[in-house]
Design an enzyme around this catalytic site. Structure first.
Site, PDB file in Angstrom:
ATOM      1  CG  ASP A 544       5.439   8.725  -4.911  1.00 49.92           C
ATOM      2  OD1 ASP A 544       6.008   9.097  -5.865  1.00 49.92           O
ATOM      3  OD2 ASP A 544       5.526   7.872  -4.155  1.00 49.92           O
ATOM      4  CG  HIS A 546       8.617   8.096  -8.026  1.00 52.86           C
ATOM      5  ND1 HIS A 546       8.568   8.763  -7.028  1.00 52.86           N
ATOM      6  CD2 HIS A 546       9.476   8.333  -8.662  1.00 52.86           C
ATOM      7  CE1 HIS A 546       9.579   9.518  -6.969  1.00 52.86           C
ATOM      8  NE2 HIS A 546      10.216   9.261  -8.104  1.00 52.86           N
ATOM      9  CB  SER A 597       4.263   7.325  -0.591  1.00 51.08           C
ATOM     10  OG  SER A 597       4.680   7.899  -1.530  1.00 51.08           O
TER      11      SER A 597
END
Length: 862
Positions: A544, A546, A597
Site C-alpha cells: 500500500d 497511501h 492492506s
C-alpha cells in the site's frame, strides 16, 4: 524454496500469493537445504503450513554440493533439522533428495518416532486471487474494483499505445489504474488489426517486472481462447480468466475449464449459451445454474473460483424491451448470491450507460447509482474506470431519482424521462438542484473545506485554510476539527456504499495537501513543548502506498508530545518489527487504505507474536474496521490490538494504553468489545436451511438392530456431598488460564517462552487455594440425577413417569440443527437419539444437575 529465481527472499505474503495459484493441486512438495538451519527455514515453512490445506512434503538435499559435486551434510544433521520442523507440527511427509543416502533416511525415520504429523488446517471458504500479493475476497469484503483502462476496446489511448508498440507508456496506464484504487486490472487485446496473442504476451511480460503493477491480480480478458491461454502462460500468481461460456456447447466449455484449472486461475462465466446471450432474468439464472453444475461436477472447479457475469446491458435505449435490463441483472445477482454463496458476481459496469456515450458526467452518475443498488444485492466486483465515479450522495436529487427509476424499471416512462432530462446534464452532473461549478465557493468556509474533501477538489484548500487559521487557538485544532469532519464524512459515505475506493483516494490527496500546508505552523506550535510521553513506530504496510491517514495520526500525536518513528509506505513486516525492537517503541501503528492492506496487517500481527513483541498494536485506515480487527487481526497477537477509528481518537487511545492506572481497564473493555464483534460475526456467517429441508435430512437409525441398554433404576437419586479431593483430578485447567488472559493449553503452556513463568506462578497460587478449599471443606459439591422411560415423535421427546408408559411426565420440545456446515450429512435433533414411538422399542432418557459452588459466595465475600 525460500527465494524466488532472482534470489530475493520471499515474505510470508508472497508465499501466500504463490500458494493461491497452486492450491488446487493435491500435494505441496518443498525442496530445501538443511544447511540454512531450522531457525532460518522455520518462518517460511510456517507461512505455508498455516494456509496449505493439503499435505506438506519436505525433501532436503544433503547440504550444498562442493566443488566436486559431492554432498557432505551428515545424516544426523539433516535429521535433526527436519525433526525440529516436524516437532513444531509443520510437516506431513519427509523424504530425501540430492545427496541423501539410505543412512539419511534411516536417521530421519528414527528422529520422527513419536512425533505427530502436521494437522491440515481448515481454511475459511472464500475467493483467493493473487498477483505478487494475495487478494482475499471474503463475504465481508468491500466491492472490488477491476480497472478497465488496460483494455484496447475500452480505452482509445491504450489502444493507440499498444498498436504503436509503446509498451512503456502503456505500463503507465496500468500503473495509474492501480494507484487510483483498482484491485485487479483487466487486460484485453482484442482488436482486428492487432496480433492479439503477441500483444497479450508482451504486455503481461512487461507487467511482470513492475512490482507496483504486478502486485495486483490480472484479469485476462478475451473472446479468443488462444489469447486467453497465451495470457495464462505469462501470469504469476492466481489470475482471473474473462471469460468462458456455453456458446460453443458443453464439451468445449468443460475442456477449457479444465485447462484454466490446470493454470490455477479463477473463471468468469458469461451468461451466454448456444442460443445467445441471456437478456432476461430467467435466462440469466438458467444459464448460470447450468454452467455452475458443469464446472463443479464435470470440470472439478471449486465454487470459490467461479465468478458469474449475468450480463450488464445498456438502459434507456428507447426500446421498451431493454427497460428491465438493469433491474434483471440486479435481481439475478441477488438470487445467484443466495444460491451460490461461495461464488462471486461481476460485470462490466460501463455497459449500463452506453446509450449516453459522449455524456461522461451523466454516465458517471449512472454508474454510481447502478453500483449502489447492485452492491447491495451482492455484486462483489466490477470492471469500472477506477478514477471516474460520481459520488452517489452528491448526485442531484432529481437526476438520481430519474436514474434509479430507470435502473429499477419503476415504470414504462422512466427511460423517456431520463432521456429528456439528460440534455440538462451534458456538461456537469451537479449542475441542477445542487452546487454548480464554483457556486460552492459562496458557501461558509468550513462547508467549503468539507466539500473540497468529499469531492476530491484541492484547488482552493490552501486558501480556505488560511482564511480560518486565525479563528483557531492552535493549528492542531484545525486538523482535529474541520479536516477531520471532512474525513469522517468520507468514511460515512464509503461505509454506506455511496463512495468508492477511487473517490476515497482523491479525498485523501486533498487531506494530504491540507496537512502539508499546515505542517510548518504545527511545528511552530510544538516548539517548547513538554518532554516525550512515549515512542511509537508507524508504517503503511507492504502493498500500500497511501499514507495520508498515518501522516494525520502522526501529526496529531507529535503535537501531543509523542515521538513518532515514521517508516513510510510499502513497509514489510520485518522492517516494522526490527524498528520496534531497535527503537524500544512503546507501541506499533499500522495503516492501510486498500483491501490487501488488511491481509498484510494480519501477517504483521502473526510475525509480532512469533518474534514475541510485547507492545500494543494500533490499526487504522479507510478500509479497516473494528470488526475486521477483532475477527482477523486480534486473534493473531497476544497483546492489545486496538482499532483507531480516526486521528481524532488516537491521542485518547494512546494515552490510556500507556497510563498504568488506565491501561488494564481499557484493555479489558477493548477485549470485551472485540469478543462481541467476533460473536456477532460468527452469527452472521451462519448459513441456514429451511426447517423442512433440515427435517427431510435428519439423522436416521435402524432401531430394529440397535442395542438399547436398560438403566439400573427409574426415577431420581441425589448425591448430597461429593468428595472434593476426588473431583480435583478432573479439573480442566486450560479454560482457567484463558480466563486470566493466558492463552495456551495445559500443561504445554508452562513451556511457553513468555507465558510459561506467569502461568506456573498462577497455577501454584491456584493449587494453594484449592488445598485450602478442600482441607477446610469451604465448598460443597452436590448432584441429582435420574432415568425415565421415553420415546420420540418427530422433534419431541415424551417422558413417562414409569415403565407402564401410561402417564406422561413431560415433553421436551427439541430443536433441530438448521445450520449448514462443511461436510455435514445430517441436521440433527436430540429427538433423533431417542427411539421413535412407531419403532415399538423401549428407550430411556437420563438427566442430571450438579454444582460445586455452594460456599463460593461466602468465600468471595471474605
Amino acid at each position: 524454496t525460500i527465494t524466488d529465481k532472482s534470489g530475493r527472499i520471499l515474505s510470508g505474503q508472497t508465499i501466500e500469493a504463490f500458494w493461491y495459484s497452486v492450491r488446487h493441486l493435491p500435494l505441496l512438495s518443498i525442496g530445501l537445504n538443511c544447511a540454512f538451519g531450522a531457525q532460518t527455514l522455520r518462518p517460511y515453512i510456517q507461512s505455508l503450513s498455516d494456509i496449505a490445506d493439503v499435505n506438506i512434503s519436505i525433501h532436503p538435499n544433503a547440504g550444498l554440493p562442493d566443488e566436486l559435486g559431492n554432498y557432505q551434510e551428515s545424516p544426523q544433521y539433516t535429521a535433526d533439522v527436519l525433526a525440529e520442523l516436524a516437532d513444531d507440527g509443520l510437516v506431513n511427509i519427509i523424504g530425501g533428495c540430492c545427496g541423501t543416502t539410505a543412512e539419511h533416511i534411516r536417521c530421519m525415520t528414527q528422529k520422527m518416532q513419536g512425533l505427530k504429523p502436521r494437522i491440515i488446517p481448515e481454511i475459511p471458504i472464500h475467493t483467493r486471487l493473487a498477483g505478487l500479493e494475495p487478494l482475499d475476497i471474503r463475504p465481508e469484503s468491500l466491492f472490488s474494483n477491476v480497472g478497465e483502462r488496460t483494455n484496447v476496446a475500452g480505452s482509445l489511448k491504450f489502444k493507440k499505445l499498444i498498436k504503436n508498440e509503446k509498451y512503456e507508456a502503456a505500463l503507465e496506464v496500468a500503473r495509474q489504474q492501480v494507484n487510483n484504487g483498482a484491485q485487479i486490472i483487466d487486460v484485453n487485446m482484442d482488436e482486428s488489426l492487432l496480433d492479439s496473442e503477441q500483444a497479450m504476451q508482451t504486455f503481461l511480460r512487461c507487467i511482470s517486472v513492475e512490482p507496483d503493477i504486478s502486485r495486483v491480480p490480472v484479469m485476462i480478458d478475451s473472446s479468443k481462447w488462444s489469447v486467453i491461454e497465451t495470457g495464462l502462460k505469462c501470469i504469476q500468481g492466481k489470475p482471473i480468466v474473462n471469460s468462458l461460456s456455453l456458446k460453443e456447447g458443453e464439451e468445449i466449455f468443460i475442456h477449457q475449464a479444465k485447462i484454466v484449472k490446470k493454470y490455477g486461475a479463477a473463471i468468469i462465466v458469461m451468461a451466454f449459451d448456444e442460443s445467445g446471450q441471456a437478456d432476461t432474468f430467467e435466462r440469466r439464472l438458467q444459464i448460470c445454474n447450468r454452467a455452475y453444475d458443469l464446472l463443479t461436477k464435470k470440470a472439478g472447479i471449486l465454487p470459490v473460483d467461479i465468478i458469474f457475469d449475468p450480463n450488464i446491458f445498456a438502459i434507456a435505449t428507447g426500446m421498451p424491451e431493454h427497460n428491465s435490463y438493469a433491474a434483471d441483472y440486479i435481481n439475478a445477482v441477488k438470487h445467484l448470491k443466495e444460491r451460490y454463496p461461495h461464488s462471486l458476481v461481476s460485470g462490466g459496469v460501463s455497459n449500463v450507460s452506453f446509450s449516453f456515450r459522449g455524456n461522461n458526467a451523466l454516465r458517471e452518475s449512472i454508474h454510481s447509482v447502478f453500483l449502489y443498488h447492485a452492491i447491495k444485492a451482492g455484486m462483489d466486483m466490477g470492471i469500472v474506470n477506477a478514477g471516474q465515479l460520481a459520488i452517489y450522495e452528491d448526485i442531484p436529487n432529481k437526476l438520481r431519482i430519474a436514474i434509479e427509476n430507470v435502473i429499477l424499471n419503476h415504470s414504462a416512462e422512466s427511460a423517456d424521462h431520463l432521456i429528456l432530462l439528460a440534455t440538462n446534464y451534458s456538461v456537469d452532473a451537479f449542475k441542477k438542484d445542487q452546487i454548480v461549478p464554483d457556486e460552492w465557493r459562496m458557501l461558509p468556509v468550513l462547508q467549503r473545506i468539507i466539500h473540497s474533501m468529499v469531492n476530491g477538489l484541492d484547488h482552493h484548500i490552501q486558501d480556505d485554510l488560511e482564511e480560518i487559521r486565525a479563528d483557531f487557538t492552535s493549528t492542531l485544532d484545525i486538523v482535529e476539527g474541520p479536516l477531520m469532519d471532512g474525513m469522517k464524512k468520507v468514511g460515512e459515505l464509503f461505509g454506506a456504499g455511496k463512495m468508492f475506493l477511487p473517490q476515497v483516494v482523491k479525498s485523501a490527496r486533498v487531506m494530504k495537501k491540507a496537512v502539508a500546508h499546515l505542517e510548518p505552523y504545527l511545528i511552530a506550535d510544538k516548539s517548547g513543548s513538554k518532554s516525550v510521553k512515549g515512542k511509537i513506530v508507524m508504517a503503511t504496510v507492504k502493498g500500500d502506498v497511501h499514507d495520508i491517514g498515518k501522516n494525520i495520526v502522526s501529526v496529531v500525536l507529535e503535537c501531543n508530545n509523542y515521538q513518532i518513528i515514521d517508516l513510510g509506505v510499502m513497509v514489510n513486516a520485518d522492517r516494522i518489527i526490527d524498528a520496534a525492537i531497535e527503537e524500544k517503541a512503546d507501541m506499533v501503528g499500522l495503516s492501510g487504505l486498500i483491501t490487501p492492506s488488511l491481509d498484510e496487517m494480519v501477517h504483521v500481527a502473526k510475525e509480532m507474536k512469533r518474534l514475541q513483541l510485547n507492545v500494543p498494536l494500533l490499526i487504522g485506515g479507510a478500509t479497516t474496521s473494528a470488526r475486521h480487527t477483532a475477527v482477523r487481526i486480534a486473534p493473531e497477537y497476544d497483546n492489545p490490538v486496538v482499532h483507531v477509528l480516526d486521528a481524532s481518537r488516537s491521542v485518547s487511545v494512546v494515552d490510556k494504553l500507556l497510563n498504568p492506572e488506565l491501561c488494564v481497564g481499557y484493555q479489558q473493555n477493548n477485549l470485551e468489545k472485540q469478543a462481541e464483534l467476533v460473536a456477532s460475526f460468527d452469527t452472521r456467517q451462519l448459513k441456514l436451511v429451511s426447517y423442512k429441508e433440515a427435517y427431510d435430512n435428519r439423522l436416521t437409525t435402524d432401531w430394529g438392530e440397535l442395542d438399547i441398554s436398560t438403566p439400573e433404576f427409574i426415577g431420581k437419586r441425589t448425591i448430597e456431598s461429593q468428595s472434593l479431593d476426588r473431583l480435583r483430578d478432573f479439573i480442566d485447567w486450560t479454560p482457567f488460564f484463558m480466563t486470566w488472559q493466558l492463552k495456551g493449553k495445559y500443561p504445554r503452556i508452562f513451556e511457553h517462552k513468555t507465558l510459561g513463568t506467569p502461568a506456573r506462578e498462577l497455577f501454584e497460587h491456584a493449587q494453594q487455594l484449592l488445598d485450602d478449599i478442600i482441607s477446610k471443606q469451604l465448598f460443597r459439591a452436590t448432584a441429582v440425577y435420574g432415568f425415565w422411560p421415553a420415546t420420540s415423535v418427530a422433534d419431541d421427546i415424551i417422558v413417562y413417569t414409569d415403565e407402564s408408559r401410561s402417564e406422561q411426565r413431560t415433553i421436551f420440545h427439541a430443536l433441530r440443527q438448521q445450520t449448514r456446515r462443511k461436510g455435514q450429512d445430517y441436521f440433527r435433533s436430540l429427538a433423533d437419539y431417542v427411539a421413535p414411538l412407531d419403532s415399538n422399542r423401549s428407550d430411556y432418557i437420563g438427566a442430571f444437575a450438579l454444582t460445586t459452588g455452594i460456599g463460593v459466595a461466602e468465600l468471595v465475600a471474605e
